[in-house]
Design a protein around this motif. Structure first.
Motif, mmCIF file in Angstrom:
data_model
loop_
_atom_site.group_PDB
_atom_site.id
_atom_site.type_symbol
_atom_site.label_atom_id
_atom_site.label_comp_id
_atom_site.label_asym_id
_atom_site.label_seq_id
_atom_site.Cartn_x
_atom_site.Cartn_y
_atom_site.Cartn_z
ATOM 1 N N THR A 65 11.383 -42.759 -52.832
ATOM 2 C CA THR A 65 12.671 -43.391 -52.537
ATOM 3 C C THR A 65 13.260 -42.821 -51.248
ATOM 4 N N ASN A 100 22.458 -46.579 -55.524
ATOM 5 C CA ASN A 100 22.699 -47.960 -55.933
ATOM 6 C C ASN A 100 24.196 -48.230 -55.930
ATOM 7 N N VAL A 107 16.559 -38.371 -54.258
ATOM 8 C CA VAL A 107 16.594 -39.266 -53.093
ATOM 9 C C VAL A 107 17.031 -38.492 -51.847
ATOM 10 N N GLY A 115 19.886 -31.113 -58.910
ATOM 11 C CA GLY A 115 20.398 -31.391 -57.568
ATOM 12 C C GLY A 115 21.665 -30.631 -57.216
ATOM 13 N N TRP A 136 27.150 -32.170 -56.792
ATOM 14 C CA TRP A 136 28.091 -31.940 -57.882
ATOM 15 C C TRP A 136 27.873 -30.521 -58.383
#
Ligand code: NAD
Length: 424
Positions: A186, A326, A218, A269, A240
């Motif tokens: 991605t 998205n 991503v 992440g 986050w």
């Protein structure tokens, strides 16, 4: 307006533009099938906790439904409906023979032990296995899920059906039916479309800078690709922070080192603040990534981040927004981006790399023969480059906003498949 209402509104506008008849519009503005189910999980303390799981199949005219499973605390049926619809357009715009689906569980996976995660994954499959399958609906990883989880899910499906069917799910670990190149697909796909956009706009990539929201799957590969393949510099990324329950931007004036930052980022992440500070990174509020004076913005975290309220923060220097996430841009913000003539690579084109390699994974599972990483990435580049130019041609030919051009390419392909199959 929630995410699904936004997805429907975007579709309605294009249905009007294309003069689709009412029947076609009615079929496409809602999912074909939706499943909502309880997942009782035995927790480590011995108690049973019930989670709510979802699977939505928006459209499968072009092939089996395809789309990720998200584990996120604020997951709702409407988010999943929207994402399932976007998957239909994404597979169509990338011209792979798959439809659109999405699933999820309302949960923060970071609060679960490894054993609890495994039982939740197996429990999700236990509830839905009759409605998924290599020729029916093929899930994959998304926010909050990872290859290990796909491995457990594939195994649960094999146990229930009594046969090895790796094509039931993609994003599996390499060596357990996964495809090489899937992890970076991605993010690298974002970079391939960015490269083509820069070529179109006559921008020298090696002179560009970028700011990225997120530092998960991503964003990590998009930042690595931006630096290593395009020769540009990424000045900021964000993430986050679960402990502080807020987001932060990590900034370095002369450019971040993606490999170093990856080495201090956990599997969800989140970047280690102390280690980043020690290495000279500045830590700023979570929304600071958006106002950086850069050439390229890559929102690669959550939906709705560039909105009517935040769009004015975007610097005049920004020339391209590559939507890794998205639905990162709301419709009112989109109007402003079009007015400012910022070149947007719309989400379902820009981040299609993951589903393209998921499709390659299914193809390899069917053949029981696996390609090299280089072969996978080369085929991915071809697909992304072709898709980008298919959309650009319509945008230029009809003089319309590029997101609308992407919709036209995708909707026409889906409607043609429905007509061909005699659904209309
Ligand atoms: P991920 O879970 O690996 O990473 C998400 C990242 O976003 C993490 O770094 C997290 O800290 C960060 N984040 C969460 N909330 C944030 C906030 N409020 N502010 C800043 N950062 C925040 O997820 P991912 O797989 O990288 O997916 C990111 C986006 O890309 C999602 O919109 C997803 O639907 C989309 N997407 C993913 C894939 C894929 O193959 N992974 C494919 C297509 C689209």
């Amino acid at each position: 307006m929630n995410a699904f209402q936004m997805a429907q509104a975007q579709f309605d506008a294009m249905a009007d533009y294309l003069h689709l008849d009412n029947g076609v519009t009615s079929v496409l503005r809602w999912p074909l099938r939706e499943f909502r189910f309880q997942i009782p999980v035995r927790m480590d303390d011995g108690n049973i906790r019930v989670f709510f799981g979802y699977r939505v199949q928006h459209n499968d005219a072009r092939g089996p439904a395809k789309g990720g499973i998200r584990f996120h605390p604020s997951e709702t049926i409407d988010t999943i409906r929207a994402l399932a619809m976007w998957m239909t357009w994404k597979c169509a715009v990338a011209d792979i023979p798959l439809g659109g689906g999405k699933g999820g569980v309302a949960v923060d996976p970071a609060e679960l032990s490894i054993g609890e995660q495994e039982r939740l994954c197996r429990g999700w499959v236990d509830q839905i296995w009759k409605n998924i399958g290599p020729r029916l609906d093929v899930p994959a990883p998304d926010v909050g899920t990872n290859p290990q989880m796909m491995g457990w899910m594939m195994d649960e499906y094999a146990r229930l059906t009594g046969s090895y069917a790796p094509g039931v799910i993609t994003g599996k670990p390499v060596g357990a039916g996964g495809s090489r190149g899937r992890a970076e697909a991605t993010g690298f796909g974002v970079v391939y479309t960015l490269r083509e956009a820069m070529r179109h706009l006559n921008i020298d990539p090696s002179k560009t800078t970028a700011s990225i929201q997120g530092f998960g799957n991503v964003a990590q590969h998009a930042s690595a690709g931006f630096v290593e393949q395009l020769g540009g510099r990424v000045l900021a990324v964000s993430c986050w922070d679960r402990q502080d329950r807020t987001s932060y931007t990590f900034y370095k004036e002369d450019g971040i080192d993606p490999k170093f930052l990856q080495s201090i980022t956990d599997v969800f992440g989140s970047i280690d603040k102390d280690k980043a500070l020690q290495s000279g990174y500045e830590i700023e509020p979570g929304d600071a990534w958006l106002s950086k004076d850069v050439d390229v913005l890559i929102p690669a975290a959550l939906e709705g981040q560039i909105s009517g309220e935040t769009v004015h923060q975007i610097s005049d220097r920004v020339k391209i927004i590559a939507e890794g996430a998205n639905g990162p841009t709301t419709m009112d913000a989109d109007e402003e981006l079009a007015r400012r003539q910022i070149f947007v690579i719309p989400d379902f084109l820009c981040n299609a790399g993951g589903v393209v390699v998921s499709y390659f994974e299914g193809v390899q599972n069917d053949m029981n023969y696996y390609w090299s990483r280089q072969e996978v990435l080369q085929r991915l580049d071809e697909k992304m480059t072709t898709a980008f130019h298919d959309v650009l041609r319509v945008a230029e030919g009809e003089r319309i906003y590029i997101r609308n051009a992407a919709y036209i390419v995708a909707i026409n392909r889906v409607v043609n498949a429905m007509k061909f199959r005699g659904w209309l």
